[in-house]
Design an enzyme around this catalytic site. Structure first.
Site, PDB file in Angstrom:
ATOM      1  N   SER A 162       0.402 -10.041  -7.797  1.00 24.95           N
ATOM      2  CA  SER A 162       0.005  -9.043  -6.957  1.00 24.95           C
ATOM      3  C   SER A 162      -1.767  -9.870  -7.803  1.00 24.95           C
ATOM      4  CB  SER A 162      -0.593  -8.416  -7.988  1.00 24.95           C
ATOM      5  OG  SER A 162      -1.223  -7.370  -7.298  1.00 24.95           O
ATOM      6  N   HIS A 163      -2.563  -9.446  -8.292  1.00 19.22           N
ATOM      7  CA  HIS A 163      -4.134 -10.100  -8.179  1.00 19.22           C
ATOM      8  C   HIS A 163      -3.856 -10.318  -9.387  1.00 19.22           C
ATOM      9  CE1 HIS A 163      -3.395  -6.100 -10.407  1.00 19.22           C
ATOM     10  NE2 HIS A 163      -4.553  -6.299 -10.951  1.00 19.22           N
TER      11      HIS A 163
ATOM     12  N   LYS B  72       9.306  -8.836  -7.837  1.00 16.82           N
ATOM     13  CA  LYS B  72       9.211  -7.304  -8.175  1.00 16.82           C
ATOM     14  C   LYS B  72      10.602  -7.076  -7.333  1.00 16.82           C
ATOM     15  CE  LYS B  72       6.157  -5.853  -5.226  1.00 16.82           C
ATOM     16  NZ  LYS B  72       5.017  -4.837  -5.670  1.00 16.82           N
TER      17      LYS B  72
ATOM     18  N   ASP C  84      -5.761  -8.003  -1.830  1.00 19.60           N
ATOM     19  CA  ASP C  84      -5.611  -9.051  -3.334  1.00 19.60           C
ATOM     20  C   ASP C  84      -4.291 -10.001  -2.859  1.00 19.60           C
ATOM     21  OD1 ASP C  84      -3.469  -6.941  -3.012  1.00 19.60           O
ATOM     22  OD2 ASP C  84      -2.575  -7.209  -4.718  1.00 19.60           O
TER      23      ASP C  84
ATOM     24  N   ASP D 179      -1.105 -10.228  -2.973  1.00 11.17           N
ATOM     25  CA  ASP D 179      -0.221 -10.258  -2.189  1.00 11.17           C
ATOM     26  C   ASP D 179      -0.590  -9.264  -0.617  1.00 11.17           C
ATOM     27  OD1 ASP D 179      -0.759  -7.703  -4.335  1.00 11.17           O
ATOM     28  OD2 ASP D 179       1.377  -7.437  -4.169  1.00 11.17           O
TER      29      ASP D 179
ATOM     30  N   ASP E  30      -1.500  -5.777  -1.106  1.00 13.16           N
ATOM     31  CA  ASP E  30      -0.999  -4.291  -0.711  1.00 13.16           C
ATOM     32  C   ASP E  30      -2.915  -3.867  -1.812  1.00 13.16           C
ATOM     33  OD1 ASP E  30      -1.691  -5.450  -3.507  1.00 13.16           O
ATOM     34  OD2 ASP E  30       1.364  -4.087  -4.071  1.00 13.16           O
ATOM     35  N   ARG E  31      -3.155  -4.318  -1.798  1.00 14.00           N
ATOM     36  CA  ARG E  31      -4.484  -3.927  -2.332  1.00 14.00           C
ATOM     37  C   ARG E  31      -5.806  -3.806  -1.543  1.00 14.00           C
ATOM     38  NH1 ARG E  31      -6.255  -4.151  -8.481  1.00 14.00           N
ATOM     39  NH2 ARG E  31      -4.196  -3.424  -9.329  1.00 14.00           N
TER      40      ARG E  31
ATOM     41  N   LYS F  21       1.864  -0.188  -1.279  1.00 15.06           N
ATOM     42  CA  LYS F  21       0.381   0.113  -1.207  1.00 15.06           C
ATOM     43  C   LYS F  21       0.151  -1.110   0.561  1.00 15.06           C
ATOM     44  CE  LYS F  21      -0.232  -1.813  -5.319  1.00 15.06           C
ATOM     45  NZ  LYS F  21      -0.776  -0.707  -7.193  1.00 15.06           N
TER      46      LYS F  21
HETATM   47  C1  G1P Z   1      -2.120  -1.517 -12.370  1.00 17.74           C
HETATM   48  C2  G1P Z   1      -2.768  -0.308 -11.352  1.00 17.74           C
HETATM   49  C3  G1P Z   1      -1.358   0.293 -10.343  1.00 17.74           C
HETATM   50  C4  G1P Z   1      -1.221  -0.081  -9.565  1.00 17.74           C
HETATM   51  C5  G1P Z   1      -0.705  -1.463 -10.633  1.00 17.74           C
HETATM   52  C6  G1P Z   1       0.139  -2.692  -9.956  1.00 17.74           C
HETATM   53  O1  G1P Z   1      -1.044  -1.116 -13.158  1.00 17.74           O
HETATM   54  O2  G1P Z   1      -3.282   0.669 -12.710  1.00 17.74           O
HETATM   55  O3  G1P Z   1      -2.320   1.720  -9.865  1.00 17.74           O
HETATM   56  O4  G1P Z   1       0.282   0.314  -8.908  1.00 17.74           O
HETATM   57  O5  G1P Z   1      -1.687  -2.462 -10.952  1.00 17.74           O
HETATM   58  O6  G1P Z   1      -0.618  -3.055  -8.598  1.00 17.74           O
HETATM   59  P1  G1P Z   1      -1.852  -1.014 -14.839  1.00 17.74           P
HETATM   60  O7  G1P Z   1      -2.300  -1.958 -15.321  1.00 17.74           O
HETATM   61  O8  G1P Z   1      -2.687  -0.369 -15.125  1.00 17.74           O
HETATM   62  O9  G1P Z   1      -0.069  -0.508 -15.028  1.00 17.74           O
HETATM   63 ZN    ZN Z   2      -1.369  -6.915  -5.303  1.00 17.38          ZN
END
Ligand code: G1P
Ligand code: ZN
Length: 546
Positions: free
Chosen positions: A118-119, A131, A282, A284, A286-287, A381
């Protein structure tokens, strides 16, 4: 006909005890994934726990980060050795997370692997992740995730075809033993889906009226998607999309759409000649972060606005079945749901908890405070979807981002919201959470910061669709004043602990225009006292505020 056994290598593995997926898949440092057998062990655990993959089809793609290509080569050879008949792979191993979820649904596959952290930062020193998404396109449930973890600890061998160079850069198909590998354009199907949801003519007209847009892909996966949609199909000038080339290390930065990591975009939007609309996504895809001239739209507000205005958008013209938000997300959307007379569900953090609600058609829109918003069009998302939704809204209302928010706050009240993250040692993080849990029965008497406590508990979720229970999902303290503090530990980090503290204050009259930081300053102090951050971890300022 099963693959001829003699060409399938059975390789002796050794169990690993650290392959427990977190909030969204297994994320580790690249170096951890590069250990002999590590990746293979986890993948085999998934194949073993999802027997329906044998004989069926699978989607594969990732955000293009470092190690993506090697991991895909391994994954394809393991998929073939584990009986998968048909793999649908994004060209060059690229698929955004929402595009992968859509493909799983569109092609009705038994699941999909999305290779992403992800990010989190990328590159040889950065993070990698995997995933697994199930049939229907949603992330693996907590139960499946636990089963995969358990299996990864007991595996003694994995199945894989012998090493071979595989060309994944050309659209078309090739065979791996009896498995067909089909390479598809990563953007095409996703873009077609977006065209069914939004009024592209109206957005094109907006672009034609000289409306100025800046979209920052942060060198993540969305660059090609944004170019295809915003520039080619909607007619915004090419320079509207920046950092559009996906890079394996994201240019050395965090591909995270928040004011801190997307500081270039923020500087532009806070500058004198700001464009009308700014957005970022981000690594991937999704954000999303939505920014108006001089103001970032808080994700909880964005979700509430989209819900309130949904019937103006073609894909949602018939209204919403219901909405959902993760528990720490601001309760702005609850107000909209109340006024629309539709249900509003509160789920634990993590997109996977929306899956059952979406599958059961109990909700149409959902979101999290962590810059995540989406709808029933896929099961993840979706960053660009949120951007297009806002553009569609701006096009049909003719209003500016600040005007839309002002009107929203005046009608529904304003929920000031901030998340404070504290990077701590694991021990300190655990001790703080234990301390908070123990303090719950005392809090009402203690009146933190002179405030009357209305409710203090540890959130427990009962899934209304499958009846499953998820306990220990965050400590929440609600005050009679309408304020709320929520505490939980991050489940996506790869080292140490990150304490997330979510602050919220409700102003029924829409507030007096002060910024969220000032509005929440006092509550932030109270949140540190209650958590005993100073005594336990010797910190008195957050590492990051979003
Ligand atoms: C974080 C975000 C959560 C999101 C996840 C994946 O998880 O808080 O809302 O779904 O990244 O993008 P956390 O690091 O808080 O467990
Ligand atoms: Zn992401």
């Amino acid at each position: 006909m099963p693959a001829p056994l003699d060409s399938i290598n059975r390789i002796a593995s050794r169990p690993f005890d650290d392959q427990k997926p977190g909030t969204a898949g297994l994320r580790k440092r690249v170096a951890v994934f590069q250990q002999p057998h590590y990746l293979e062990n986890f993948l085999q655990a998934v194949f073993d726990c999802v027997p329906e993959l044998d004989g069926s089809s699978l989607v594969v793609g990732g955000d293009g980060r470092y190690f993506n290509r090697q991991a895909i080569n391994t994954l394809l050879r393991m998929a073939a050795a584990n009986g998968v008949r048909h793999v649908i792979l994004g060209r060059s191993g690229i698929l955004s997370t929402p595009a992968a979820s859509h493909l799983i649904r569109l092609r009705n596959t038994a699941g999909g692997f999305v290779l992403t952290a992800s990010h989190n930062p990328g590159g040889p020193e950065g993070d990698f992740g995997i995933k697994f998404n199930v049939a229907g396109g949603g992330q693996a449930s907590e139960q499946l995730t636990n089963a995969i973890h358990a299996r990864s600890k007991t595996l003694s061998e994995y199945r894989i075809l012998p090493p071979a160079p595989l060309n994944i850069d050309r659209i078309g198909s090739f065979d791996l033993e009896v498995t067909t590998i089909e390479i598809v354009d990563p953007v095409e199907d996703y873009a077609a889906l977006m065209e069914t949801l939004f009024d592209f003519d109206a957005i094109r007209a907006l672009a034609g009226r000289g409306f100025r847009l800046r979209y920052d892909a942060l060198h993540g996966v969305t660059g090609p998607y944004a170019q295809a949609l915003l520039v080619e199909r909607l007619g915004f000038p090419a320079e509207s999309v920046v950092h559009a080339e996906p890079l394996s290390d994201f240019g050395g930065r965090h591909p995270d759409p928040n004011p801190h990591d997307a500081h270039e975009l923020m500087a532009l939007m806070n500058g004198r000649d700001a464009p009308d609309f700014g957005a970022a996504s981000d690594g991937d895809g999704d954000r999303n972060m939505i920014v108006g001239p001089g103001m970032m739209v808080s994700p909880g507000d964005s979700l509430a606005v989209l819900a309130a205005q949904a019937t103006r958008i073609p894909g949602y013209r018939d209204g919403l079945a219901g909405v959902a938000r993760s528990m720490p997300t601001s309760r702005a959307i609850d107000k909209v749901a109340g006024s629309l007379g539709i249900p509003c569900f509160e789920t634990p953090t993590g997109w996977r908890f929306f899956f059952n609600l979406l599958e059961a058609a109990k909700i149409t829109l959902c979101g999290e405070e962590s810059f995540g918003t989406s709808s029933n069009h896929c099961r993840e998302k979706d960053g660009l979807w949120a951007v297009l939704f806002w553009l569609n809204l701006l096009a049909v209302t003719g209003k500016s981002v600040p005007d839309i928010l002002d009107e929203h706050w005046r009608r529904y009240g304003r929920h000031y919201f901030e998340r404070h993250d504290y990077k701590l040692e694991q021990r300190a993080g655990d001790e703080i959470m234990r301390g908070l849990q123990d303090s719950l029965p005392r809090l009402a008497d203690e009146k933190p910061g002179g405030r009357q406590v209305m409710r203090a508990d540890n959130f427990r979720y009962h899934d209304p669709v499958d009846g499953s229970e998820s306990a220990n999902q965050g400590v929440r303290i609600e005050f009679n004043s309408g304020e709320r503090i929520v505490y939980r530990l991050s489940g996506t980090g790869t080292s140490g602990a990150t304490l997330r503290v979510y602050l919220e204050r409700f102003a029924p009259d829409g507030g007096n225009g002060e910024n969220a930081h000032d509005a929440l300053e006092d509550l932030a102090k109270v949140s540190r006292q209650v958590a005993r951050l100073k005594e336990i971890a010797r910190v008195d300022e957050p590492t990051a505020v979003t």
